[in-house]
Design a protein around this motif. Structure first.
Motif, short mmCIF file in Angstrom:
data_model
loop_
_atom_site.label_atom_id
_atom_site.label_comp_id
_atom_site.label_asym_id
_atom_site.label_seq_id
_atom_site.Cartn_x
_atom_site.Cartn_y
_atom_site.Cartn_z
N ILE A 861 0.83 -1.20 0.00
CA ILE A 861 0.00 0.00 0.00
C ILE A 861 0.86 1.24 0.00
N GLN A 865 1.02 4.17 -2.74
CA GLN A 865 0.78 5.54 -2.35
C GLN A 865 1.92 6.42 -2.81
N GLY A 898 -1.37 1.50 8.52
CA GLY A 898 -1.45 1.15 7.12
C GLY A 898 -0.15 0.55 6.65
N THR A 1072 -8.48 -1.55 5.39
CA THR A 1072 -7.67 -0.44 4.89
C THR A 1072 -8.23 0.00 3.57
N SER A 1074 -8.26 3.49 0.52
CA SER A 1074 -7.81 4.82 0.14
C SER A 1074 -8.97 5.57 -0.49
N GLU A 1088 -5.03 7.82 2.66
CA GLU A 1088 -5.07 6.44 3.13
C GLU A 1088 -5.95 6.36 4.37
N SER A 1090 -7.56 3.63 7.46
CA SER A 1090 -7.61 2.27 7.98
C SER A 1090 -8.43 2.29 9.25
#
Lengths: 1206, 152
Positions: A861, A865, A898, A1072, A1074, A1088, A1090
């Protein structure tokens, strides 16, 4: 012998009267035990023994089954059974009577009953379950001696599954006024900690209390628990270092009662235990180490009485001093101690000194230098154990310059050694050294070194024979095959090997072990063509002779056959049959090959037969031969992908189409056991297993596979482990590594040792060298000189200026000859094993959480990102001047979590409904909310809930708002109306940036959990293309709404909601995801998010009648029991506890009858879980059943938390 | 860690055995024979520690009796060597007669006729392979209480 018997008999009466004195049971000389003992002492042969014991067993059997046997007789019978078992004859029929005796006997009989149980049964014996009740009863007894016995037996042997049944009682005993009871309770808890650490997690604070107990015995008992826990995770206990130091100071200072002294040394074994603890705590931690310097100094100073026990303490001090962060002054003192040990005339001390030296040389090679003459003397010591220990020491100071001498010493020892285990160990060590250094001797010519290497290995193969680790020959072959960077070197080495093996076969092949023959066959088959003047026929003939020998094993034959196959081309067989004409020699070879093939084509050994047929075919078709067995090596280009990564695609495809992930056999077995109904071991498999199995299943990513296969392929590592020490490799320079020969990587530190080179040139062969070094000589001065010479060759390279190279200087990267993909496996495996080993022992609440978190490998992740929006980030910083952008405190926390999350692979959110769907439904929901929510969601329960989402398990479960509550917080206005009246949590902020704030709330619908995500646009312009992606492997997304918006108008709020179901039980799951959006004229951004969801969110009450409950209960098998804390012990504990559980976890209380209550719940749309609660001994004994394996455990976790939080 | 505790006589006959990890009963006799062979064959001037498989053996002789303790490599040999002596001193104290230098037959018989009590004493000292108590008074306390209760 008869003399002895006579004495025995005359001694008996005296003995018996003494027995009366000590109050033992009366033993008449005619008693059965007396007879047995007399019988045993009179034994003269094994045969007699067998006869006697068989007779005795028969008598015992008869006696135990008689109803008239009294408990007193039973006690005697037990002692007789103990004798029989001690002599190796099973008396299993008496086991049950041992339990009965413990149950029914009066004190001494009871003790003997318990004793017999602890001697007869092992931890997994099923009869042990029958002991539980007796133990329970005795623990509650008012007779202290019975309590004492029960605690003793519990700390020796107790069924792990039944620990919860007695745990509260044992805990209670920690506060007992008698020290012996407290001490034994601590010992029992130590046992529990060893066999089921998670069961005693909640009593860690009580261990601390035991450590501070005013009685030294209780304190000493708690040290065992601490040593164990600190071994597992030193970091968690560093704060206690001060306490341990104080305790040690008091012990050393003689503050304990005088009866703790042993030969005027105060509590030596306690001191040793404390020193071990300090070593673990001070390792790699300077500030903690500094606390200890004083007390260590004092310990050394005080240990002045010359008694073994003070030496034992000193030895421990030395180890501690060399383990913790070093202090010059102490090191000096420790070195002096070691010196005294090594030089001591007492043999035991000498041994200890060598052991200490072995431990220490890695830090300080000079110390070995100081004692070199003593070491040399020990090398020739008459005691084989001293010799062995000396070799161990030498092994650790080996470097490029002394390796030949040291290896020769080890081989000398090996030739005289007859003990299998020692041979295996030493052979592995020699092989390791030989592979590490063959080209590193100062001598510039390669030949002697090649020769040294090959000859050393030949000796190893000869001596090690069938005992040695199988990876030694295969490593050797790999080294030969892979070669080094220099082709010429390789050729020389291989040619030398061929020459040496041919001459071996020509002289005396009969004594060679099978493994060596296999190595020889392979080398000859592969490389004999390199030697020009060697006729292939000769080689074939030598090999064929092997085939004809009866003592050659069938797998060796197949190696030989393969070699013959390779050689057949060289022998010109192919040419002959291709009709290109052949000389006499080649014809001879061809004939030979044909004959061999013919001869074995009818062999009874199918493997051999097949090979013979292949050989026949190959020898007739040279083209085929060239293709199948190409001459020269294809090794250079050989790549072995031990992670099997080329299968990754296939695997993920299969997984995606629903295949079950691969499970290693042991795990499958584990699960099979788990699935069995009526398992006797519900607890054994309960919490840790179900967790680990789910985590393993989830971890079946190719990366993990590669780690494990990398490990298994890492044979040097295995050999290493098989050896006794775990530190062997450290500090030894490496030339030959796991991955092959590492040539020309570093400068050889040869320069400083110029004078020594004269005294230690590596002479070409060993016999010469050893005779030059240790000639038998009567002249003492000459002997001395020889020793000096040996010393200089042994300790060359250990001088202070290059001793640094022994101190584990980081290795230069190895050239990856054999390109396995297992770089970093060491660190990876080490870290993974340390993770898994300490995770169960973390502080109570972290156990589940951390193991859950560990499931996910490092985070893709974050990668996405970063790769998505680097510009976005910098821009965010740039525009930060706006100042009004509220940054929620969660941002960091969320990023952290995350970070550790599982990679996204489920792409549920991708199949998003068209934006229109959200558009249609949303507008009516959003009326009027806008003003309230801008510019960012008002944090209703700001810090607490923020942290809860960021930090996880430690914080309270979500506070459920009762549905009837009418003062809903304002943000609930944004909830869709159909959800508004359902129980839901507060809106808690998730993440935000300058324009978008995200928060979420959980709504408990009857059929699902609805996760509502609220997006509020805080900036002045509309945000475009807002889309939400959410991932969670463990959950099933039943439906979702509003996760894609074309635009989010300025200062407005929208919600999107996910309907989630949990299919397999988990205590917690992380969700999680986005949220990405685009500013009207700007770049795109990603936020992001979570959030942690608890099992409680997915539980719903299961409404049942008592009858239905009863039926269901009987049909379920997954069974877990546990004692929990009881609330409100003064009032109505059951009702108040159950009502708390009911409120917090949405359970349905079916019925309460007296002190028992039955409760039911179900996982959303899924499995039921039934609870049977009973108030017992001040605790709530809960018994859970469910058809789903993990559910009771997960639920239990939440029950525990719910009650603890109150 | 201590793996096992053995008392054997000079002829190699086992007089007491206690295992702190599970060893199958059928394998014990062979292991004991091996262990005894390893220790009894050693001379007086050789050290009291022997390597045996991946264990270390610590042995000490008292007249006709040998005590052999199997330990792991991480254990401190000398401390175990002294633990053995402490154990003997406790036995001595309990049986109130000289066990340390007795007539050989008597001390062996002491142990044989009181096998259960020797075990009880040992249980107080070593538990699960760890040295848990070395204070002689405390080691004997439970056993003395038992004796008193039987007497009365």
């Amino acid at each position: 012998m008869s003399d002895v018997v006579e004495k025995t008999l005359t001694a008996l009466p005296g003995l018996l009267s003494l027995d009366l004195q000590t109050g033992a049971g009366k033993l008449s000389s005619t008693s059965k035990l007396g007879n047995l003992i007399r019988g045993i002492t009179e034994l003269t042969s094994k045969h007699d023994e067998e006869k006697l014991i068989k007779r005795e067993l028969a008598a015992i059997k008869e006696q135990v089954s008689s109803p008239n046997t009294t408990m007193r007789q039973m006690k005697e019978i037990m002692v007789r059974s103990i004798y029989c078992e001690m002599l190796g004859y099973e008396a299993d029929f008496s086991y049950i009577h041992a339990i009965k005796l413990a149950q029914q006997g009066s004190v001494l009989e009871k003790r003997v009953g318990y004793l017999a149980v602890s001697l007869f049964l092992n931890e997994n014996h099923e009869l042990l379950l029958l002991l539980v009740n007796t133990v329970l009863k005795d623990l509650q007894s008012t007779n202290l001696i019975e309590v004492c016995m029960a605690l003793t037996v519990v700390s020796q042997i107790f069924p792990r599954d039944m620990i919860p049944a007695i745990l509260p009682l044992v805990e209670e005993k920690l506060n007992h006024p008698k020290e012996i009871i407290r001490r034994k309770a601590v010992q029992a808890l130590h046992k529990f900690y060893l066999i089921a650490p998670n069961q005693v997690q909640h009593i860690h604070s009580k261990f601390r209390k035991a450590l501070c107990d005013k009685d030294p015995g209780v304190m000493a008992a708690s040290l065992h628990i601490y040593l164990q826990m600190i071994k597992e995770s030193a970091d968690s206990y560093r704060d206690l270092a001060g306490s341990f130091v104080t305790i040690l100071k008091q012990v050393v200072g003689g503050k304990l009662p005088v009866d703790y002294n042993y030969h005027s040394v105060p509590a030596p074994w306690v001191q040793i235990q404390l020193l071990r603890i300090l070593a673990l705590l001070g390792k790699d931690d300077q500030s903690t180490s500094e606390l200890m310097y004083d007390v260590l100094d004092e310990s050394i100073r005080r240990a002045e009485i010359s008694h073994n026990i003070t030496y034992a303490i000193l030895f421990e001090c030395v180890k501690t001093i060399y383990t913790i962060h070093p202090k010059e002054e102490l090191l000096e003192k420790a070195a002096k101690c070691i010196g005294n040990f090594v030089l001591s005339p007492k043999i035991n001390l000498k041994y200890l000194g060598l052991k200490a030296l072995t431990y220490v040389v890695q830090q300080d090679a000079n110390l070995a230098l100081q004692h070199q003459m003593t070491i040399i003397e020990c090398l020739d010591h008459s005691d084989i154990i001293i010799k062995r220990e000396t070799l161990e020491l030498l092994f650790r100071i080996t470097n490029a310059q002394n390796v030949t001498v040291i290896v020769e010493k080890m081989l000398d020892f090996l030739r005289l050694c007859h003990e299998d285990y020692a041979i295996i160990d030493l052979v592995a060590k020699v092989a390791e050294l030989a592979e590490k250094y063959p080209f590193r001797t100062p001598c510039p010519h390669l030949t002697p070194n090649n020769r040294w290497f090959i000859e050393t290995m030949s000796t190893i193969f000869t001596v090690g024979g069938e005992l040695m680790q199988p990876d030694i020959p295969s490593n050797f072959l790999r080294l030969l095959a892979e070669g080094s960077d220099s082709l010429e070197d390789d050729r020389q080495l291989r040619m030398y090997a061929v020459d040496s093996y041919v001459s071996l076969l020509q002289t005396n092949p009969t004594k060679l072990p099978q493994r060596f023959l296999q190595v020889i066959s392979w080398v000859l088959g592969e490389y004999s063509h390199l030697v020009d003047d060697l006729s292939p026929c000769l080689v074939i003939e030598l090999l064929v002779r092997l085939l004809e020998r009866p003592d050659v094993a069938s797998d060796t034959r197949s190696w030989v056959m393969t070699a013959v196959g390779k050689l057949s081309a060289g022998a010109g067989v192919g040419k002959l049959s291709a009709g290109t004409g052949a000389g006499g020699g080649t014809g001879e070879g061809a004939g030979l090959v044909q004959r061999v093939a013919q001869q074995h084509s009818s062999s009874l050994d199918t493997q051999l037969r097949q090979q013979a047929l292949e050989l026949q075919l190959l020898s007739q078709d040279p083209e085929l031969h060239a293709r199948v067995l190409p001459r020269g090596d294809a090794w250079g280009s050989l790549e072995v992908d031990s992670s099997l990564s080329f299968l990754d695609g296939f695997v993920s495809e299969a997984l995606a189409s629903g295949a079950a992930p691969y499970k290693p056999p042991h795990q499958r077995q584990e699960e099979l056991r788990q699935e069995k109904a009526l398992s006797l071991e519900p607890y054994a498999l309960s919490l840790p297993i179900s967790l680990s199995s789910c985590s393993i299943a989830d971890r079946q990513s190719p990366t993990l596979l590669s780690i494990s296969s990398g490990l298994s392929g890492n044979s040097a590592e295995l050999a290493h482990r098989a050896g006794s020490g775990s530190l062997k490799l450290e500090g030894v320079k490496r030339v030959w590594g796991k991955d092959g020969y590492l040539p020309h990587q570093r400068e050889v530190p040869e320069e400083p040792s110029v004078p020594q080179e004269d005294s230690a040139p590596a002479p070409p062969t060993f016999p010469q060298q050893s005779s030059a070094l240790t000639p038998p000589s009567a002249d003492p001065s000459e002997e001395d000189r020889d020793k000096q010479q040996l010393a200089s060759s042994l300790f060359v390279g250990l001088s202070s200026n290059n001793s640094t190279c022994l101190m584990g200087k980081p290795e230069a990267p190895a050239p990856q000859r054999f390109r396995r993909k297992h770089k970093n496996t060491d660190s990876a495996s080490a870290s993974s094993s340390s993770d898994s080993s300490h995770s169960p022992h973390d502080a109570a609440n972290h156990f589940l959480y951390s193991s859950l978190l560990e499931e996910g490998p490092a985070s893709p992740i974050m990668l996405t990102q970063n790769s998505l929006a680097p510009s976005n980030r910098t821009e965010a910083n740039g525009t930060h001047t706006r100042g009004d952008a509220p940054v929620l405190p969660t941002a960091n926390g969320v990023a952290d979590v995350g970070d550790r999350e599982a990679p996204p692979s489920l792409t549920t959110a991708n199949e998003a409904p068209s934006p229109g769907v959200g558009g249609h439904r949303d507008p009516p929901l959003l009326m009027g909310g806008m003003e309230l929510v801008q510019p960012c969601p008002p944090p209703p329960a700001p810090t607490a809930s923020t942290q809860s989402s960021a930090e996880g398990a430690d914080t309270p479960q979500l506070p459920e708002l009762p549905p009837e509550s009418d003062h809903l917080p304002p943000e609930s206005d944004h909830l869709p109306p159909e959800l508004r009246n359902l129980p839901h949590s507060d809106m808690s902020p998730l993440a935000s940036d300058q324009s978008l704030s995200l928060s979420c709330c959980r709504v408990h619908r009857e059929d699902a959990l609805v996760l509502v995500l609220q997006m509020s646009n805080a900036c002045g312009a509309a945000l475009l293309d807002v889309s939400v992606e959410l991932q969670c492997h463990e959950l099933k997304v039943a439906s979702l709404r509003g996760n894609a918006l074309e635009s989010l108008p300025a200062q407005s709020v929208r919600v999107c909601w996910y309907t989630l179901l949990m299919e397999a039980p988990h205590t917690h799951v992380m969700v999680t995801g986005s949220v990405s959006y685009r500013e009207e004229s700007g770049p795109s951004h990603t936020l992001e998010i979570s959030s942690k969801l608890s099992l409680a969110d997915f539980l719903r009450p299961l409404v049942l009648s008592t009858e239905e409950y009863g039926k269901l209960w009987l049909s379920l098998s997954q069974d877990v029991k546990q004692n929990l804390k009881l609330l409100d012990p003064d009032g109505d504990p059951l009702c108040s506890s159950l009502s708390v559980l009911k409120d917090k976890l949405q359970l349905h209380v079916v019925d309460i009858i007296g002190s028992e209550g039955i409760v039911a719940c179900k996982l959303l749309q899924g499995a039921p879980c039934l609870l049977h609660c009973r108030v017992h001994a001040g605790a709530l004994a809960v018994w859970l059943r469910s058809p789903v394996p993990g559910l009771p455990d997960c639920l239990l976790y939440h029950l525990q938390r719910a009650l603890q939080e109150r | 860690m201590i793996k096992f505790f053995l008392m054997v006589n000079k002829q190699g006959q086992t007089r007491l055995s206690k295992y702190y990890e599970n060893v199958d009963i059928s394998k014990r006799a062979a292991l004991e024979a091996d262990v005894v062979k390893g220790c009894l064959s050693r001379r007086k001037d050789e050290c009291s520690f022997v390597e045996y498989k991946d264990y270390k053996l610590v042995y000490r002789q008292y007249a006709a009796l040998y005590i052999v303790v199997g330990i792991t490599d991480t254990e401190n040999e000398l401390s175990i060597y002294e633990l053995v002596h402490n154990f003997i001193e406790v036995l001595d104290k309990y049986f109130s007669r000289v066990v340390i230098y007795p007539s050989p037959i008597q001390s062996e018989l002491d142990i044989m006729f009181n096998l259960d009590k020797v075990h009880i004493i040992l249980d107080e000292m070593i538990l699960n392979g760890h040295v848990v108590e070395t204070n002689k008074n405390r080691i004997l306390a439970p056993l003395l209480v038992l004796d008193k209760m039987v007497e009365s």
